[in-house]
Structures are given as structure tokens and as C-alpha cells.
Design a protein around this motif. Structure first.
Motif, mmCIF file in Angstrom:
data_model
loop_
_atom_site.group_PDB
_atom_site.id
_atom_site.type_symbol
_atom_site.label_atom_id
_atom_site.label_comp_id
_atom_site.label_asym_id
_atom_site.label_seq_id
_atom_site.Cartn_x
_atom_site.Cartn_y
_atom_site.Cartn_z
ATOM 1 N N GLY A 1 0.844 -1.188 0.000
ATOM 2 C CA GLY A 1 0.000 0.000 0.000
ATOM 3 C C GLY A 1 0.878 1.235 0.000
ATOM 4 N N ASN A 2 0.851 1.991 -1.092
ATOM 5 C CA ASN A 2 1.714 3.166 -1.229
ATOM 6 C C ASN A 2 0.963 4.447 -0.854
ATOM 7 N N LYS A 3 1.725 5.506 -0.597
ATOM 8 C CA LYS A 3 1.226 6.844 -0.237
ATOM 9 C C LYS A 3 0.721 6.899 1.201
ATOM 10 N N VAL A 4 1.323 6.099 2.085
ATOM 11 C CA VAL A 4 0.899 6.121 3.480
ATOM 12 C C VAL A 4 1.179 7.469 4.135
ATOM 13 N N ASP A 5 2.054 8.268 3.530
ATOM 14 C CA ASP A 5 2.403 9.579 4.098
ATOM 15 C C ASP A 5 1.219 10.540 4.122
ATOM 16 N N ILE A 6 0.189 10.298 3.316
ATOM 17 C CA ILE A 6 -0.947 11.219 3.295
ATOM 18 C C ILE A 6 -1.934 10.943 4.432
ATOM 19 N N LEU A 7 -1.812 9.794 5.106
ATOM 20 C CA LEU A 7 -2.753 9.451 6.165
ATOM 21 C C LEU A 7 -2.469 10.246 7.436
ATOM 22 N N PRO A 8 -3.486 10.748 8.088
ATOM 23 C CA PRO A 8 -3.274 11.393 9.400
ATOM 24 C C PRO A 8 -2.651 10.402 10.374
ATOM 25 N N THR A 9 -1.895 10.899 11.330
ATOM 26 C CA THR A 9 -1.187 10.027 12.277
ATOM 27 C C THR A 9 -2.153 9.212 13.129
ATOM 28 N N SER A 10 -3.411 9.658 13.243
ATOM 29 C CA SER A 10 -4.390 8.923 14.044
ATOM 30 C C SER A 10 -4.840 7.626 13.380
ATOM 31 N N GLU B 1 -6.634 19.610 -12.950
ATOM 32 C CA GLU B 1 -7.645 19.085 -12.029
ATOM 33 C C GLU B 1 -7.047 18.087 -11.046
ATOM 34 N N LEU B 2 -6.092 17.288 -11.520
ATOM 35 C CA LEU B 2 -5.446 16.316 -10.647
ATOM 36 C C LEU B 2 -4.757 16.990 -9.467
ATOM 37 N N LYS B 3 -4.186 18.162 -9.699
ATOM 38 C CA LYS B 3 -3.529 18.892 -8.619
ATOM 39 C C LYS B 3 -4.499 19.194 -7.481
ATOM 40 N N LEU B 4 -5.773 19.379 -7.818
ATOM 41 C CA LEU B 4 -6.768 19.795 -6.836
ATOM 42 C C LEU B 4 -7.338 18.638 -6.030
ATOM 43 N N VAL B 5 -7.127 17.394 -6.479
ATOM 44 C CA VAL B 5 -7.724 16.251 -5.776
ATOM 45 C C VAL B 5 -6.697 15.262 -5.250
ATOM 46 N N THR B 6 -5.460 15.311 -5.738
ATOM 47 C CA THR B 6 -4.447 14.344 -5.342
ATOM 48 C C THR B 6 -3.653 14.880 -4.153
ATOM 49 N N PRO B 7 -3.780 14.270 -2.974
ATOM 50 C CA PRO B 7 -3.062 14.782 -1.798
ATOM 51 C C PRO B 7 -1.549 14.731 -1.981
ATOM 52 N N GLU C 1 -8.029 15.870 -0.129
ATOM 53 C CA GLU C 1 -6.923 16.796 -0.385
ATOM 54 C C GLU C 1 -7.224 18.114 0.321
ATOM 55 N N ASN C 2 -6.218 18.653 0.993
ATOM 56 C CA ASN C 2 -6.442 19.812 1.872
ATOM 57 C C ASN C 2 -7.005 21.029 1.136
#
Length: 378
Positions: free
Chosen positions: A115-124, A246-252, A293-294
């Protein structure tokens, strides 16, 4: 071997960015590079095709003539090998990451699920819950992974642990890394190469789907090979509905910051123009936590006028899609759920909303994008 392919010392020359065979004749085909650029590349020892050069330096995508069948043919030979398969999925878009019929493509080879991109998950977020969810989704697709590993190719989080797992499970065999487009596979491969050789950013990466066009073989210390395969096009990915802007706006790109909205029954929350969440019915006002995405625009309104609001503001206030893309954008399709436990309503590739038990909700998405319910990850 095509006549136009460049041969050096009896071997076909390949782009080190995407793996395509280098050729200097057809600009519309994979591997094209002007002769002047080819000569400079040969002098430096780093030959990139024109497409990869533009991706690396200008983040500009150049279309090439490869079909879904071309990608599948490149992968079909894996079933005849005796190898370890490293299957990379995007934890932000699990359903869109699943390769139809992968169990047939890999044959009897063991599969390590990553599972890649785990860095986008909140620490909780509990990593064990996420790993269990990934395993369940893989099992539902007919895949029985021997292990599940969560990593970040972008930040290098737990890549060393992944390397240890690969070494443990491959038992001296070759390794094939597979995945659909846009799951960050090439970024992850670059981290593996950097840790193994010290070379940075060898393989072309970008936010655009489908940047690796042919197999890229990386020698391992024991004489075996780690092969990066091209990403398979998965039409159910949200990414394939969007252009680069558009991808910039939805991809964290950074860790997601949860946003809590207090909603009464019969209220709606829009996630740009790509997703919609309805609190259909329940006993009282509840807090709903949105993970997306923030910078994605979120808008709360009444359920009674939500359809009219969407039609009037798609491509404007509700972006993405942008105004240029809104006209051909499919209408959102509803998926209704009655919760029995605290749950996440997942709009694949866009985000998820954590909801309480005992209510009725709807998640809306374009018709090819999955909307799922799962036990809450927090």
C-alpha cells in the motif's frame, strides 16, 4: 526488433526513464528522441526519450500509441516465470488500483501487497486497520497476498522494511513490480534504486497516469533482476477523468488534515464537483469528518436544492472539473448506505467521510468510480 530502433553494441537501446526502445523516426510512437538529443544522451550515459525529457523538465505529457492490450501483453509473460510479485496499490484509491484478473497474470507466483502513499494518512490512522482493509480488498479480487506492507515512495517511509520483506519472500528469485497507473509505483522504484545504488530519480515520474511504457530491469546484488512493469490503465480510477490541472486539486501531496462538518438530516456536502455526500436521515445533528486533499473545495447546502445547485455551479464554484471539462463530465451517481457501526464512506480517488452508526447516507461519484462503505479506520 523494429528497423527504427537504435542498436548499440548489438543491443537495443532503451529509455532509462520509461523503458521504451529508443527510436529516432516516429514522434507519435514510444521511445522517440531526436538524433541530436540521442547523441548528447550517449555522451552523458543517460538516454531519455523525448516524452520522458518533457515529463522530467516541464511536467508535460506527450501522448503515445499504446493500448490497454499492449500493457496486458507486456505483463502476460509473468505467469511463466518463477518470481515474487510486488503488487503496488494506492491506499487513497484501492478499488481503482485493483488489476482485473491479476491472479491469472501472475500464475502460481507469490504476491506481496504494497500500500503506497501512506504519508498522506493522518497520524491517528491505525496502520494495522489499513493493512487489513487492503488484504480484504485483495482477497475480494481473488488475490491471496503472502504479506501486506505500507510504505511511502515519496517520503521513503518504511521502504527499508519493504526491501527486507522482498528479500525474505523472493528467496533468490527475480522480482516483478506491478500496478495500475498513477499509484506511485515509479516513485517507489526510484527509492529502491536510491537505497540500492545511490542513484536518484532514474525512472520517470509524474502526476500523470501511464508514465512507464515498457519493462525496466534493475539488477539485484545476487545477479537476479527487479523488473518495473508498465502501469495498466484502470478506467475506474478518478485520475483518468481529470486533466493535469484538475489532478492537482484532488491528489493529496501532504498529510491530510481532517475537516469536521456538523450536518442535520437532509443536508448535503459537495466535494468540488467530483463527489457529493448526503445525510439522508437520522435522529439528530451529527459531526461528519472529511478526509480529502487539503485544498479541495467543500460546500454545504440543503439536500432539497442540491441537484439544482450542482447543475448551476459545476465547473465554477464546484471545481474540479474545470469549466473546460465540465461540459463532457458525467453526472454523479448515488450509492445509498444504512450504517450499523461507525463507518467510512469512501469515494475512491477523492477521499472518505467518517459517519456514525444508525443513519442513512448517500455517496455520489461519476458512474465508473467506486463508492464503498468500510468500518471506520479511526
Amino acid at each position: 526488433m523494429a528497423e527504427s530502433e537504435v542498436i548499440i553494441d548489438g543491443e537495443v537501446l532503451h529509455c532509462i526513464g520509461c523503458g521504451a526502445a529508443i527510436q529516432t523516426e516516429d514522434k507519435t510512437k514510444p521511445g522517440y528522441t531526436p538524433e541530436s538529443a540521442l547523441n548528447k544522451g550517449l555522451e552523458s550515459g543517460e538516454v531519455y526519450c523525448q516524452r520522458c525529457f518533457r515529463l522530467r523538465h516541464y511536467n508535460e505529457i506527450v501522448p503515445v500509441g499504446l493500448t490497454d492490450d499492449d500493457f496486458l501483453k507486456l505483463l502476460s509473460s509473468i505467469s511463466a516465470t518463477d518470481s515474487l510479485i510486488v503488487y503496488v496499490v494506492d491506499i487513497f484509491d484501492v478499488n481503482g488500483s485493483l488489476i482485473p484478473g491479476l491472479h491469472r497474470l501472475v500464475g502460481d507466483n507469490k504476491v506481496l501487497l504494497v500500500g503506497n502513499k501512506v504519508d498522506i494518512l493522518p497520524t491517528s490512522f491505525k496502520h494495522k486497520k489499513v493493512a487489513d482493509w487492503l488484504r480484504q480488498q485483495a482477497n475480494g479480487a481473488g488475490i491471496r497476498p503472502i504479506g501486506v506492507q505500507l510504505v511511502s515512495g515519496k517520503t521513503n517511509e518504511d521502504v527499508d522494511r519493504l526491501l527486507a520483506s522482498i528479500d525474505k519472500y523472493r528467496k533468490g528469485k527475480d522480482v516483478y513490480v506491478v500496478g495500475v497507473t498513477n499509484v506511485g509505483k515509479s516513485t517507489l522504484i526510484n527509492q529502491i534504486i536510491r537505497q540500492s545504488t545511490g542513484v536518484k530519480d532514474l525512472i520517470t515520474t509524474s502526476r500523470f497516469p501511464g508514465t512507464t511504457l515498457d519493462k525496466i530491469e534493475i539488477p539485484l546484488a545476487d545477479g537476479q533482476t527487479l523488473t518495473d512493469t508498465p502501469g495498466i490503465i484502470q478506467p475506474e480510477q478518478m485520475a483518468h477523468l481529470l486533466n493535469g490541472e484538475e489532478l492537482k486539486l484532488v491528489t493529496p501531496q501532504k498529510t491530510i488534515k481532517p475537516k469536521v462538518y456538523q450536518l442535520n438530516p437532509e443536508q448535503t456536502l459537495f466535494m468540488g464537483g467530483l463527489g457529493r455526500f448526503d445525510y439522508v436521515s437520522g435522529d439528530k445533528k451529527h459531526g461528519f469528518t472529511v478526509y480529502a486533499e487539503n485544498g479541495l473545495y467543500l460546500h454545504r447546502t440543503k439536500l432539497a436544492n442540491a441537484d439544482e445547485f450542482y447543475e448551476g455551479h459545476l465547473g465554477g464554484l464546484l471545481t474540479p472539473p474545470t469549466a473546460d471539462n465540465a461540459a463532457q463530465f458525467d453526472k454523479l451517481v448515488p450509492h445509498e448506505f444504512k450504517t450499523t457501526v461507525k463507518s467510512d464512506i469512501v469515494i475512491e480517488g477523492l477521499g472518505w467521510i467518517t459517519v456514525p452508526a444508525g443513519i442513512v447516507v448517500r455517496g455520489w461519484a461519476p458512474k465508473q468510480v467506486a463508492v464503498l462503505i468500510r468500518p471506520a479506520m479511526i
